[in-house]
Every structure is written in C-alpha cells, then in structure tokens.
Write a protein that holds these residues in place. Structure first.
Motif, PDB file in Angstrom:
ATOM      1  N   GLY A   1      94.077  -1.099  24.294  1.00 23.86           N
ATOM      2  CA  GLY A   1      92.722  -1.235  24.806  1.00 23.86           C
ATOM      3  C   GLY A   1      91.986  -2.304  24.027  1.00 23.86           C
ATOM      4  O   GLY A   1      92.621  -3.038  23.263  1.00 23.86           O
TER       5      GLY A   1
ATOM      6  N   HIS B   1      89.294  -1.664  27.494  1.00 24.31           N
ATOM      7  CA  HIS B   1      89.238  -2.132  28.883  1.00 24.31           C
ATOM      8  C   HIS B   1      87.843  -1.977  29.427  1.00 24.31           C
ATOM      9  O   HIS B   1      87.011  -1.317  28.816  1.00 24.31           O
TER      10      HIS B   1
ATOM     11  N   HIS C   1      96.147  -5.503  33.833  1.00 24.63           N
ATOM     12  CA  HIS C   1      96.574  -4.149  34.225  1.00 24.63           C
ATOM     13  C   HIS C   1      96.500  -3.979  35.741  1.00 24.63           C
ATOM     14  O   HIS C   1      97.367  -3.358  36.349  1.00 24.63           O
TER      15      HIS C   1
ATOM     16  N   HIS D   1      91.829  -8.965  30.330  1.00 28.15           N
ATOM     17  CA  HIS D   1      92.904  -8.055  29.940  1.00 28.15           C
ATOM     18  C   HIS D   1      93.019  -6.923  30.969  1.00 28.15           C
ATOM     19  O   HIS D   1      94.117  -6.562  31.396  1.00 28.15           O
TER      20      HIS D   1
ATOM     21  N   CYS E   1      99.320   0.309  25.693  1.00 28.90           N
ATOM     22  CA  CYS E   1      98.237  -0.631  25.376  1.00 28.90           C
ATOM     23  C   CYS E   1      97.302  -0.065  24.333  1.00 28.90           C
ATOM     24  O   CYS E   1      97.139   1.155  24.216  1.00 28.90           O
TER      25      CYS E   1
HETATM   26 ZN    ZN Z   1      95.250  -2.788  28.155  1.00 25.84          ZN
END
Ligand code: ZN
Ligand code: ZN
Length: 615
Positions: free
Chosen positions: A142, A144, A17, A13, A140
């Motif tokens: 999260g 991360h 980004h 993920h 988002c």
């Molecule tokens: Zn994210």
C-alpha cells in the motif's frame, strides 16, 4: 517531468491494481509479475496464457472502466507468509510465489532491490500484507486510494516484452504500459507528447536536415557529421568559448589516446575498464582510446608547478572520447561509441570549491536560458556506501564534498533532488535532468566534485605557507557531448533551430531566370554582412532550379530554413526583398539593409524567436 506528488503516485499505483484486476477478470489464468509506477503512469508485467497484442488493450481498458464504476474498495489484510505462498501456488501465480519465497528467505531488501520496494516487510518476517480489489488479490504494502472511483483518467498505451526480474535467462513477460493523470487535460497533453515524440525522433529529423551519417566501414556508434551538423557544432562551440572566456577558462587541446599507465593511475582500468575500447599495442606498450578527458588535463596541470595565487585554474576542451557500448544499446546520436564533450576541469583550493561549483551550476542555467530549455532540475547522486565495492571508502571526504555540493545547489536557487547510488567512483556527482519541449527527460550534463584524484595524480599547489596542499577538481560538461546535445535539440526544436544555430539561415529564390543576377547580388551582400558567427557572414544559399515556385517553397520548409527571400520584378525595382518565414508569415518589400540589420540582431542576441516581421 518533475517528480510527481505523493497523491498522484498513490493513484497511479492503485491504477496498476485496477489493470491487474481487469486482466484477471478477462484471463483468469494470467500470471502476474510486478506492477510499479512510472513518471506518467504505471506498468504491469504479465505472463498471458497466449501472448496478447496491442489490439487487446481496448478490451482491457473497457474492463478497467467497468470495474472502476463498481466503486471497488481496496481491502487490506495480513496473512502468515506461508499461507500467502499456499494461496499463490493454488492460483498458479508462480512469480508471486518466487517473490514471497525470496521475501521469506532473504528479507525485504533482497526483494526490494529486485522489484522496486513494493513489499511490506523487514528481514525475518512472518506476515505479509495483501490487498483485495474485486476478485483479485495482490501482494502489496500500500497505500492506495480508498476506492476505484478515486482513480481519475487513465489510458493503456503500449505493450513491450520484459524478462522476469530483468534477467534474460528468465521467461519473457508482457509489460503493459498505462498513463494515469488527475484530469483529462493532463492525460491528453501527455498523449500528444507521446505522439509528437514519434514524429520528432532525432534520427528521422537528422536525416531530413542532413545532420549526420553512419557508415559500416567506419563502425557502429561512430557518427559522421555532415556539413549541416558540423555547423551546429561550431555554433555551440562558439557559444561555449564566449561563456567560458567570461568565466576565466583557458583552452587546451590534447590527444585522444594515452598509455596504459595513465589509466592505472587514474583508476579507469580498475573501475571503468568494461566501458573502454580494447588497447592498441605500439612498440610493446599498450595504449587506450580515452574514455574521459580528465587524465589528460591532469597531466597539463602537472606540467608546471602551481602557487595558490594561480588558482582556480580552469582548463577547457571540446574533447573526443571513446567508450564501449553494447551494439544493441546504440541509438542514433543519443548513444554512440565516440563523442565529443563540452569538457573542462577546474583545479581549485578547498576554500574555493563551493564558489567554483556554484559558478559551474549557474553556467548550466545560462546555457538553458539561451537555448530555451525551461524545465530542468539537478539530481545529486550520493554513494550507497554500505553496499558498494566500487567507491573508495573515505567517508569524511565524501561527506565534505557532499556538503559543498549541497551548499552550492542551495545557493544556486535551482531545483534539485537527491538520490542514492550512481555516484562516480571519484566523487559525488550532479546530473542536470532537462526536459524537451515534448516532455521527454534526459540526463545530458554532469557536474562532479572530485577530492580523490589529487592523491592519485599528486595534484598539489604551493600555499601561502610555502607548503604543498592537495587540490579539488571539478569536472563539468554543461553542454554534454555534441552527439547527445544535438539529438536533444533536434527533438526540442522539432528541427526548427533558432536562426543562429541554423546550418542555412537564408534561402534565396529568384522567381524567374531574369531575376538571377539580382539574386546573386543579394546573396553576395548577405554572405559578406558582418555577423558574429564562426563563419563571419550569414549562411545563405540559392535555389535557382527550374522547378515550380511552390515546390521550391515546400522544399525550403521541409529543410526548416528560417527565412526564404523571394525575388521578382517588384523586388528588383525597389531594391528590396520579400520574405517568407518557415512558420508561413510573409513580409513584403523590406529594404535589404533593414533585413540585414534585423537578422544580424536576431543572430547576435541568439534570439529564440524570429525578429523579422515580429510584432
Ligand atoms: Zn498496491
Ligand atoms: Zn573529467
């Protein structure tokens, strides 16, 4: 591929980004859609000012490497939703604006179902969370990795077109796919699998091995099985017959069409009509090509009364079914409109359901072992009872059936996951997710526990108490359909079928004309050898063409035949055969009886490995 670990998913993920940040740095006017993870990495849907090509991926990847090395942090912050909308508007991010407005007006569920739960909010939210990575700000929830340095190995692999929110009326974006793994070995293995998958396309292999043909005159999605393909079907059916006989199944045979009333009764016309062929009218009655075999089998069950002592009754049939598939979705043997299913229906008492379901699960495992399918798991599809109109609402019965399946899955000791949605309209189902030797995953066989059909069809038995009781029906098709299964096996084996499944098991190649008589005698001996196959003897042919030996060998290798017998002076003299296996191994001067004994054993045991010349 088995479900990934949470930490790997977070890394993938985060890598999405990183991709977005790189693209933002290179194309500040690019507009971003959504960027979820996949089973081997991630993708991001992006609207570029001018469409990019595969040639641009290297440049984007370099930028990603560059940004990664900067040790960028993922900085989280919250904004009121209106501020986030203003910010995205100010940056021309029309897709993010649309998502935010959806989120504001309809709450997170509306957005989540569109984009895969990537947003942090419940209905009626006032704030959203955003993340900054370098210059790029994304919406988002999260979590991360801490910084870009924690993103290990990645590679961008392809670009495809993708409509915004999957709607063909919306603008088309470009979807960039990337791989992301924890180390370079895993990344390289996946890259090898992807390259290999192109070579192993079942349509290419099927053409090379002459498995099936398509004809415009017959119609789309309706494959014609050539002799080689038909032999593979026969062998698979023979395997199924043997296993089913051991498990107490009884064979039946039923027609492929039935009257409209049957499908009203079964529920297919209410719930499944869009997947059926249009009806055929005969003497003022409508007939449908069957989309499933079940209703026909139920009519067999109904053809006589049943007592509790006769149950379970297990009726099996390799049955032909026809389903409408949009022509754009048709793919070789993988997606067709007509196919032949390894079907059976087990009619049992409630107290027998768990045991019977378990036996059906173990039968899958048995087939996979025989076929060398090592990686697989079961996926239990549960109904989403809140939002469906498709399921019949009987919560208690659904719960009972789910418990029986769960118990059976646990007792089987096979790996499984559970997922909401996708249940059949007549009960919860299990899909077996099987992985080919090159890591491609397929849902090919299905197992269902059906507690509703007994009511629709009045499927009952007379119990010990002399009363009538409803039964459970188990639907199972471990070998799926011939079409999909053979497509899978072509890829799995790269066309190198184990000898028992090979359409031609032995090719005899006389070295010159004077060896042809001896070759004929060998051929006859092999054809008449006592082998447990649907045809009786071995499947042998002979190449006595005038071509050069090298060319003959090459041809046999391209046809992926397991054994070539090369016969010349020495073989005639010693009454022997010299063998060349498809993997290149050579075994000289084996006595013909020994060859027959060994290949018989190889076929009888359905060995995955050659047993001639084995160490
Ligand atoms: Zn994210
Ligand atoms: Zn069925």
């Amino acid at each position: 591929m088995n479900p990934s670990s949470p930490s790997l998913e977070i890394m993938r993920h985060s890598c999405a980004h990183l991709l977005a940040a790189a693209i933002y740095a290179l194309w500040p006017r690019a507009r971003f859609g959504v960027g979820p993870i996949t089973k081997d990495g991630f993708y991001y849907d992006i609207d570029f000012p001018k469409p990019i090509g595969e040639g641009d991926l290297a440049q984007i990847e370099l930028k990603m490497i560059d940004l990664k090395a900067k040790h960028l942090q993922f900085e989280r912050f919250e904004w009121p939703i209106e501020r986030a909308i203003e910010y995205m508007k100010g940056h021309g991010q029309i897709y993010k604006v649309e998502l935010l407005e959806l989120l504001r007006d309809k709450g997170s569920t509306a957005v989540a179902s569109e984009v895969g739960e990537d947003f942090n909010a419940s209905a009626g939210i006032s704030h959203v969370s955003l993340y900054r990575l370098g210059e790029f700000i994304d919406l988002c929830k999260g979590p991360h990795v801490e910084s870009t340095l924690a993103i290990k190995e990645f590679k961008l692999i392809s670009i495809a077109g993708a409509y915004w929110r999957g709607d063909a009326k919306s603008p088309q974006l470009q979807r960039i796919y990337g791989l992301c793994f924890e180390n370079s070995e895993k990344l390289n293995e996946r890259l090898w699998q992807i390259e290999e998958a192109k070579k192993r396309d079942h349509r290419k292999l099927a053409q090379q091995l002459q498995i099936y043909a398509m004809s415009d005159e017959i119609g789309r999605g309706l494959p014609l099985w050539l002799p080689h393909g038909a032999i593979i079907r026969q062998e698979l059916e023979q395997l199924a017959r043997e296993q089913e006989h051991k498990d107490g199944y009884l064979p039946v045979s039923t027609p492929v069409i039935a009257k409209e009333s049957l499908y009203h009764r079964s529920g297919h016309l209410q719930y499944y009509k869009e997947d059926m062929y249009a009806p055929i009218e005969i003497e003022d009655e409508k007939y449908y090509l069957r989309p499933m075999n079940c209703p026909h089998h139920h009519e067999i069950y109904l053809s006589q009364p049943h007592s509790y002592r006769e149950l379970p009754l297990r009726l099996s049939e390799y049955g032909h079914v026809y389903r409408y598939e949009a022509s754009g979705a048709l793919t070789g043997l993988m997606r067709t409109r007509g196919f032949c299913q390894n079907d059976a229906h087990i009619y049992c008492r409630y107290d027998q359901a768990k045991e019977e379901f378990l036996r059906a699960l173990l039968l899958h495992a048995k087939y996979y072992e025989i076929l060398g399918i090592k990686n697989y798991y079961m996926r239990l599809s549960l109904p989403d009872l809140q939002k469906n109109d498709k399921y019949i609402s009987e919560p208690k019965k659904w719960a009972d059936a789910i418990n029986i399946i769960r118990d059976a899955m646990q007792a089987s000791n096979l790996p499984f996951v559970e997922e909401k949605g996708e249940a059949a309209f007549y009960g919860p189902k299990i899909d077996f997710m099987i992985e080919s030797a090159i890591g491609q995953e397929y849902a090919i066989s299905t197992n269902q526990l059906d507690f509703l059909t007994s009511e629709r069809f009045n499927l009952n038995y007379i119990g010990e108490d002399g009363q009538s009781h409803p039964i459970y029906v188990i639907h199972r098709a471990p070998l799926g359909s011939h079409e999909r299964f053979v497509a899978f096996l072509l890829e799995h084996y790269n066309g190198n079928f184990p000898t028992w499944l090979c359409p031609v098991q032995v090719r005899i190649i006389p070295i010159s004309n004077k060896h042809v008589d001896y070759a004929q005698a060998i051929k006859l001996a092999l054809c008449q050898a006592k082998i447990p196959s649907p045809m009786g003897g071995l499947r042998v042919d002979m190449d006595d063409s005038d071509e050069r030996m090298q060319k003959k060998i090459l041809r046999a290798q391209q046809e992926k035949l397991p054994y070539m017998l090369i016969l010349g002076d020495k073989e005639v003299e010693k009454n022997s055969v010299s063998i060349r296996r498809r993997d290149g191994a050579v075994i000289n001067h084996l006595a013909i009886d020994e060859f027959i004994d060994k290949i018989s054993e190889e076929i009888k045991s359905r060995s995955l490995e050659p047993m001639i010349g084995a160490i």
